[in-house]
Write a protein that holds these residues in place. Structure first.
Motif, PDB file in Angstrom:
ATOM      1  N   THR A  19     -12.669   1.883  -5.488  1.00 47.24           N
ATOM      2  CA  THR A  19     -14.106   1.446  -4.802  1.00 47.24           C
ATOM      3  C   THR A  19     -13.841   0.163  -3.833  1.00 47.24           C
ATOM      4  OG1 THR A  19     -15.072   2.341  -6.528  1.00 47.24           O
ATOM      5  CG2 THR A  19     -16.552   0.776  -5.148  1.00 47.24           C
TER       6      THR A  19
ATOM      7  N   VAL B  17     -12.376  12.088   1.061  1.00 47.80           N
ATOM      8  CA  VAL B  17     -12.160  10.809   0.198  1.00 47.80           C
ATOM      9  C   VAL B  17     -13.246  10.380  -0.958  1.00 47.80           C
ATOM     10  CG1 VAL B  17     -12.228   8.337   0.516  1.00 47.80           C
ATOM     11  CG2 VAL B  17     -11.349   9.611   2.213  1.00 47.80           C
TER      12      VAL B  17
ATOM     13  N   TRP C 188      -6.365   2.287   5.624  1.00 47.71           N
ATOM     14  CA  TRP C 188      -6.138   3.807   5.400  1.00 47.71           C
ATOM     15  C   TRP C 188      -6.383   4.625   6.898  1.00 47.71           C
ATOM     16  CZ3 TRP C 188      -3.500   7.604   3.394  1.00 47.71           C
ATOM     17  CH2 TRP C 188      -4.178   8.768   3.411  1.00 47.71           C
TER      18      TRP C 188
ATOM     19  N   LYS D 194     -14.090   7.630  -3.802  1.00 47.80           N
ATOM     20  CA  LYS D 194     -13.944   6.373  -4.147  1.00 47.80           C
ATOM     21  C   LYS D 194     -14.363   6.251  -5.686  1.00 47.80           C
ATOM     22  CE  LYS D 194     -14.294   3.903   0.023  1.00 47.80           C
ATOM     23  NZ  LYS D 194     -15.317   2.855   0.921  1.00 47.80           N
TER      24      LYS D 194
ATOM     25  N   MET E 155      -9.432   6.677  -3.843  1.00 44.56           N
ATOM     26  CA  MET E 155      -9.196   5.305  -3.670  1.00 44.56           C
ATOM     27  C   MET E 155     -10.133   4.516  -4.287  1.00 44.56           C
ATOM     28  SD  MET E 155     -10.653   4.719   0.292  1.00 44.56           S
ATOM     29  CE  MET E 155      -9.396   5.824   0.967  1.00 44.56           C
TER      30      MET E 155
ATOM     31  N   ASP F 170       0.785  -1.306  -0.053  1.00 47.11           N
ATOM     32  CA  ASP F 170       0.063   0.100   0.098  1.00 47.11           C
ATOM     33  C   ASP F 170       0.863   1.412   0.063  1.00 47.11           C
ATOM     34  OD1 ASP F 170      -2.686  -1.458   1.098  1.00 47.11           O
ATOM     35  OD2 ASP F 170      -0.818  -2.354   2.301  1.00 47.11           O
TER      36      ASP F 170
ATOM     37  N   THR G 205      -3.504   9.768  -4.470  1.00 49.10           N
ATOM     38  CA  THR G 205      -4.240   8.285  -4.526  1.00 49.10           C
ATOM     39  C   THR G 205      -3.883   7.515  -3.743  1.00 49.10           C
ATOM     40  OG1 THR G 205      -3.234   7.685  -6.506  1.00 49.10           O
ATOM     41  CG2 THR G 205      -4.988   9.270  -7.041  1.00 49.10           C
ATOM     42  N   ILE G 206      -4.637   6.547  -3.371  1.00 45.01           N
ATOM     43  CA  ILE G 206      -4.101   5.400  -2.620  1.00 45.01           C
ATOM     44  C   ILE G 206      -4.196   4.186  -3.631  1.00 45.01           C
ATOM     45  CG2 ILE G 206      -4.814   3.491  -0.977  1.00 45.01           C
ATOM     46  CD1 ILE G 206      -6.303   5.865   0.625  1.00 45.01           C
TER      47      ILE G 206
ATOM     48  N   SER H  17      -6.670  -1.861   0.748  1.00 45.38           N
ATOM     49  CA  SER H  17      -5.989  -0.514   1.412  1.00 45.38           C
ATOM     50  C   SER H  17      -7.144   0.046   1.957  1.00 45.38           C
ATOM     51  CB  SER H  17      -5.477  -0.074   0.367  1.00 45.38           C
ATOM     52  OG  SER H  17      -4.408  -0.608  -0.425  1.00 45.38           O
ATOM     53  N   ASN H  18      -8.178   0.016   1.446  1.00 43.94           N
ATOM     54  CA  ASN H  18      -9.212   1.174   2.139  1.00 43.94           C
ATOM     55  C   ASN H  18      -9.540   0.985   3.638  1.00 43.94           C
ATOM     56  OD1 ASN H  18      -9.144   1.648  -0.578  1.00 43.94           O
ATOM     57  ND2 ASN H  18     -11.447   1.184  -0.829  1.00 43.94           N
TER      58      ASN H  18
ATOM     59  N   SER I  81     -10.776  -2.250  -2.449  1.00 44.84           N
ATOM     60  CA  SER I  81      -9.439  -2.254  -2.160  1.00 44.84           C
ATOM     61  C   SER I  81      -9.176  -2.811  -0.577  1.00 44.84           C
ATOM     62  CB  SER I  81      -8.570  -1.216  -2.683  1.00 44.84           C
ATOM     63  OG  SER I  81      -7.351  -1.408  -2.545  1.00 44.84           O
TER      64      SER I  81
END
Length: 330
Positions: free
Chosen positions: A137, A161, A145, A163, A135, A112, A181-182, A141-142, A139
């Protein structure tokens, strides 16, 4: 034609057909977590270099829409094996019984990262306060975070944020519609290309710099495959390890192998993406514990991040019950 030669001919023909059937390849459906980007180059290297075929396997590769999607498809029998973030499996297990096991760690470091423009003032997560981040929709990673932000003393409520679909994030960043961005570090080369067209440079801030440890992307298999066809899974794992090692040693060829299956892929970008994943595959963690393994302490640390991110009780999931190390043996 006399009866004896006719019977001999029929016997030989039958034996030939039986022999062919006996040597028919075992079929496996492989579920990706996303589209076939450069980080998946080793899978296609395994196909083109014949590693799966050598093990008597015929693999069919399916694209996906995120780690949670991949875990669901393996659990429901749409696929036999696949790839997903380990955190996605942990979250699924926390919500319900999930008939899937992680059978090999691919990324022994978390992939990430925060992507931003090099010209921006963002040099740490704290600098994201008052900014906008995009980020995917879906993932793994969300969920991490907010916890990573909290660990670094960042006020989550001060970050807007958005998505969106992963394909829109690089243009949004290049056009200045978002501040960051993530993403996983593996897609960095594609962002470099898009930002370059806008005369911008990419800056990548890996979350490992901000305390995130644990296992990331992993190879997974359904409980059904583990129970009913363990020898097939064993052969698949052998081929998979060969494929990863080949791709690390020959990234340019691995990129060409992916392009052979995905003609629209840009081989140069694919190669750069795979090369950016090599430090996640081979690093001090994999050297210490062995490639593909799950160290118990680091496995528990991974669950610690997940449980905090989803507000699960610490004992909601026993991480050891989600892995099966037996198929790493030669």
């Amino acid at each position: 034609m006399t009866l004896r030669p006719l019977l001999t001919a029929l016997t030989l023909a039958t034996a030939s057909l039986l022999g062919t059937a006996a040597h028919a390849a075992d079929k496996l459906t492989v579920q990706l977590d996303w589209l076939p980007g450069g980080d998946k180059a080793f899978v296609y290297a395994g196909i083109e270099q014949g590693f799966f075929k050598e093990e008597g396997l015929e693999v069919t590769v399916l694209t996906g829409r995120g780690s949670s999607d991949a875990v669901t498809k393996i659990a429901t029998g749409t696929a036999d094996v696949g790839f997903a973030g380990l955190s996605a499996l942990m979250m699924a297990a926390a919500e319900a019984d999930v008939p899937v096991k992680a059978v090999m760690s691919l990324y022994s470091k978390q992939p990430d990262a925060l992507f931003t423009r090099a010209s921006s003032s963002i040099q740490s997560l704290k600098d994201m306060e008052g900014k906008t981040v995009a980020m995917p929709t879906f993932s793994s990673s969300n969920a991490l975070w907010p916890v990573v932000l909290k660990k670094n003393g960042v006020d989550v409520s001060k970050i807007r944020v958005i998505k969106t679909d992963p394909s829109t994030m690089a243009p949004m960043l290049a056009q200045g519609r978002v501040d960051a961005t993530i993403n996983w570090v593996t897609v960095g080369p594609a962002f470099v290309d898009v930002l370059g067209q806008a005369k911008q440079e990419l800056a990548i801030l890996p979350w490992t710099q901000f305390g995130l440890d644990g296992y990331g992307w992993s190879a997974m298999a359904s409980d059904k495959l583990i129970k009913d066809r363990p020898e097939v899974l064993q052969r698949y794992m052998r081929a998979l390890v060969k494929s990863v090692n080949f791709a690390i040693a020959n990234p340019a060829q691995a990129a060409k192998d992916l392009q052979a299956n995905v003609p629209e892929a840009n081989a140069a970008v694919v190669q750069a993406e795979f090369e950016s994943s090599i430090p996640l595959l081979k690093n001090e963690v994999s050297e210490k514990f062995g490639f593909g393994t799950f160290d118990p302490a680091l496995l528990q640390a991974t669950w610690g991040w997940v449980s905090q991110s989803m507000d699960y009780a610490a004992d909601k999931v026993q991480p050891e019950q989600l892995v099966d190390r037996s198929f790493l043996k030669p």
